[in-house]
Design a protein around this motif. Structure first.
Motif, mmCIF file in Angstrom:
data_model
loop_
_atom_site.group_PDB
_atom_site.id
_atom_site.type_symbol
_atom_site.label_atom_id
_atom_site.label_comp_id
_atom_site.label_asym_id
_atom_site.label_seq_id
_atom_site.Cartn_x
_atom_site.Cartn_y
_atom_site.Cartn_z
ATOM 1 N N SER A 17 -17.269 -4.529 -65.511
ATOM 2 C CA SER A 17 -16.063 -4.451 -66.324
ATOM 3 C C SER A 17 -16.454 -4.473 -67.796
ATOM 4 C CB SER A 17 -15.153 -5.641 -66.005
ATOM 5 O OG SER A 17 -14.017 -5.618 -66.824
ATOM 6 N N PHE A 18 -15.829 -3.595 -68.577
ATOM 7 C CA PHE A 18 -16.025 -3.557 -70.023
ATOM 8 C C PHE A 18 -14.694 -3.844 -70.702
ATOM 9 C CE2 PHE A 18 -19.683 -1.063 -68.735
ATOM 10 C CZ PHE A 18 -20.636 -1.343 -69.689
ATOM 11 N N THR A 19 -14.728 -4.637 -71.769
ATOM 12 C CA THR A 19 -13.522 -4.883 -72.552
ATOM 13 C C THR A 19 -13.743 -4.446 -73.992
ATOM 14 O OG1 THR A 19 -14.192 -7.140 -73.094
ATOM 15 C CG2 THR A 19 -12.797 -6.867 -71.157
ATOM 16 N N LEU A 20 -12.677 -3.953 -74.595
ATOM 17 C CA LEU A 20 -12.686 -3.578 -76.006
ATOM 18 C C LEU A 20 -12.495 -4.836 -76.858
ATOM 19 C CD1 LEU A 20 -10.485 -0.383 -75.719
ATOM 20 C CD2 LEU A 20 -12.902 -0.455 -76.397
ATOM 21 N N PRO A 21 -12.800 -4.776 -78.149
ATOM 22 C CA PRO A 21 -12.638 -5.951 -79.006
ATOM 23 C C PRO A 21 -11.225 -6.544 -78.994
ATOM 24 C CG PRO A 21 -13.963 -4.327 -80.139
ATOM 25 C CD PRO A 21 -13.454 -3.674 -78.876
ATOM 26 N N ASP A 22 -10.207 -5.718 -78.732
ATOM 27 C CA ASP A 22 -8.827 -6.240 -78.698
ATOM 28 C C ASP A 22 -8.456 -6.845 -77.344
ATOM 29 O OD1 ASP A 22 -8.372 -4.087 -77.006
ATOM 30 O OD2 ASP A 22 -6.929 -3.101 -78.308
ATOM 31 N N GLY A 23 -9.411 -6.901 -76.406
ATOM 32 C CA GLY A 23 -9.169 -7.487 -75.098
ATOM 33 C C GLY A 23 -8.773 -6.485 -74.023
ATOM 34 N N THR A 24 -8.516 -5.231 -74.406
ATOM 35 C CA THR A 24 -8.177 -4.198 -73.434
ATOM 36 C C THR A 24 -9.362 -3.940 -72.510
ATOM 37 O OG1 THR A 24 -6.712 -3.137 -75.036
ATOM 38 C CG2 THR A 24 -7.409 -1.805 -73.153
ATOM 39 N N VAL A 25 -9.110 -3.909 -71.221
ATOM 40 C CA VAL A 25 -10.162 -3.638 -70.237
ATOM 41 C C VAL A 25 -10.245 -2.130 -70.025
ATOM 42 C CG1 VAL A 25 -10.915 -4.023 -67.857
ATOM 43 C CG2 VAL A 25 -9.757 -5.852 -69.114
ATOM 44 N N LEU A 26 -11.459 -1.589 -70.078
ATOM 45 C CA LEU A 26 -11.637 -0.166 -69.800
ATOM 46 C C LEU A 26 -11.245 0.111 -68.357
ATOM 47 C CD1 LEU A 26 -13.214 -0.217 -72.481
ATOM 48 C CD2 LEU A 26 -14.891 1.256 -71.406
ATOM 49 N N PRO A 27 -10.672 1.270 -68.088
ATOM 50 C CA PRO A 27 -10.310 1.603 -66.711
ATOM 51 C C PRO A 27 -11.535 1.510 -65.795
ATOM 52 C CG PRO A 27 -9.387 3.198 -68.232
ATOM 53 C CD PRO A 27 -10.322 2.336 -69.031
ATOM 54 N N ALA A 28 -11.318 1.038 -64.600
ATOM 55 C CA ALA A 28 -12.415 0.823 -63.645
ATOM 56 C C ALA A 28 -13.108 2.112 -63.252
ATOM 57 C CB ALA A 28 -11.879 0.107 -62.407
ATOM 58 N N HIS A 29 -12.475 3.272 -63.529
ATOM 59 C CA HIS A 29 -13.075 4.551 -63.136
ATOM 60 C C HIS A 29 -13.902 5.190 -64.263
ATOM 61 C CE1 HIS A 29 -9.070 5.482 -64.794
ATOM 62 N NE2 HIS A 29 -9.635 6.586 -65.252
ATOM 63 N N PHE A 30 -14.391 4.363 -65.202
ATOM 64 C CA PHE A 30 -15.205 4.903 -66.299
ATOM 65 C C PHE A 30 -16.527 5.440 -65.754
ATOM 66 C CE2 PHE A 30 -17.108 0.773 -65.875
ATOM 67 C CZ PHE A 30 -18.425 0.976 -66.211
ATOM 68 N N HIS A 31 -17.142 6.307 -66.535
ATOM 69 C CA HIS A 31 -18.471 6.853 -66.234
ATOM 70 C C HIS A 31 -19.424 6.463 -67.358
ATOM 71 C CE1 HIS A 31 -17.375 10.127 -63.262
ATOM 72 N NE2 HIS A 31 -16.186 9.799 -63.738
ATOM 73 N N VAL A 32 -20.693 6.349 -67.052
ATOM 74 C CA VAL A 32 -21.738 6.314 -68.073
ATOM 75 C C VAL A 32 -22.254 7.737 -68.134
ATOM 76 C CG1 VAL A 32 -23.995 5.410 -68.740
ATOM 77 C CG2 VAL A 32 -22.335 3.915 -67.614
ATOM 78 N N THR A 33 -21.889 8.460 -69.187
ATOM 79 C CA THR A 33 -22.244 9.878 -69.263
ATOM 80 C C THR A 33 -23.580 10.126 -69.940
ATOM 81 O OG1 THR A 33 -21.002 10.140 -71.312
ATOM 82 C CG2 THR A 33 -19.844 10.616 -69.244
ATOM 83 N N GLU A 34 -24.044 9.164 -70.725
ATOM 84 C CA GLU A 34 -25.323 9.328 -71.421
ATOM 85 C C GLU A 34 -25.978 7.973 -71.621
ATOM 86 O OE1 GLU A 34 -24.767 11.013 -75.309
ATOM 87 O OE2 GLU A 34 -23.734 12.771 -74.543
ATOM 88 N N VAL A 35 -27.293 7.957 -71.533
ATOM 89 C CA VAL A 35 -28.113 6.861 -72.035
ATOM 90 C C VAL A 35 -29.164 7.553 -72.882
ATOM 91 C CG1 VAL A 35 -29.714 4.992 -71.497
ATOM 92 C CG2 VAL A 35 -27.718 5.390 -70.032
ATOM 93 N N GLY A 36 -29.235 7.183 -74.140
ATOM 94 C CA GLY A 36 -30.148 7.893 -75.021
ATOM 95 C C GLY A 36 -30.828 6.984 -76.022
ATOM 96 N N LEU A 37 -31.773 7.563 -76.710
ATOM 97 C CA LEU A 37 -32.506 6.913 -77.783
ATOM 98 C C LEU A 37 -32.019 7.532 -79.079
ATOM 99 C CD1 LEU A 37 -34.963 5.049 -78.526
ATOM 100 C CD2 LEU A 37 -36.343 7.116 -78.446
#
Length: 152
Positions: A17-37
């Motif tokens: 689970s990820f939350t935004l600074p305002d406390g909003t929880v990201l939808p559970a169906h999020f994707h990790v589309t990139e991991v980069g340097l």
């Protein structure tokens, strides 16, 4: 949060689970589309050459509401990204689409990953003539001395 810390946290979770600074929880169906340097090579306003390097994760959500990223799958993605990250244990920066692409820091509270607000700053405040921030001192208590009290 560093990449190694995220790996340790993911290894203990059954769901992400990820939350935004305002406390909003990201939808559970999020994707990790990139991991980069991401390396930023720049000169600050005081003329000092600088480099900053972070591991960058991009989170995204689509209409596939049945999608759920399991902690092990996220660990697998991080394993694949090691060839890009070069084995460096870098701070993580997260991109997430809001009105525009927003950049966040990352923290973990033992249960959820928290996207943390990032701020701009002048890195050469002394060269720009910006005074140091005043340090707030605690209020001092004034103790009255009574005649014969032994404090004067």
């Amino acid at each position: 949060m560093k990449v190694s810390e995220m790996k340790q946290a993911l290894a203990k979770l059954t769901a992400i689970s990820f939350t935004l600074p305002d406390g909003t929880v990201l939808p559970a169906h999020f994707h990790v589309t990139e991991v980069g340097l991401v390396t930023k090579h720049f000169i600050d306003c005081g003329g000092v050459e600088r480099r900053e390097t972070v591991a960058n994760f991009q989170l995204w959500e689509a209409g596939d509401y049945d999608h759920r990223l399991a902690p092990q799958k996220f660990l697998d993605i991080l394993q694949l990204s090691e060839k890009i990250l070069g084995g460096m244990d870098l701070e993580i920066e997260v991109e997430y689409q809001q009105a525009t692409i927003s950049k966040f820091g990352l923290a973990f509270d033992g249960t959820d990953f928290n996207l943390t607000a990032k701020q701009t700053a002048c890195l050469a405040q002394d060269a720009c003539g910006i005074p140091p921030q005043a340090i707030a001192l605690p209020q001092l208590q004034v103790i009255a001395c009574a005649p014969g009290g032994g404090c004067c």
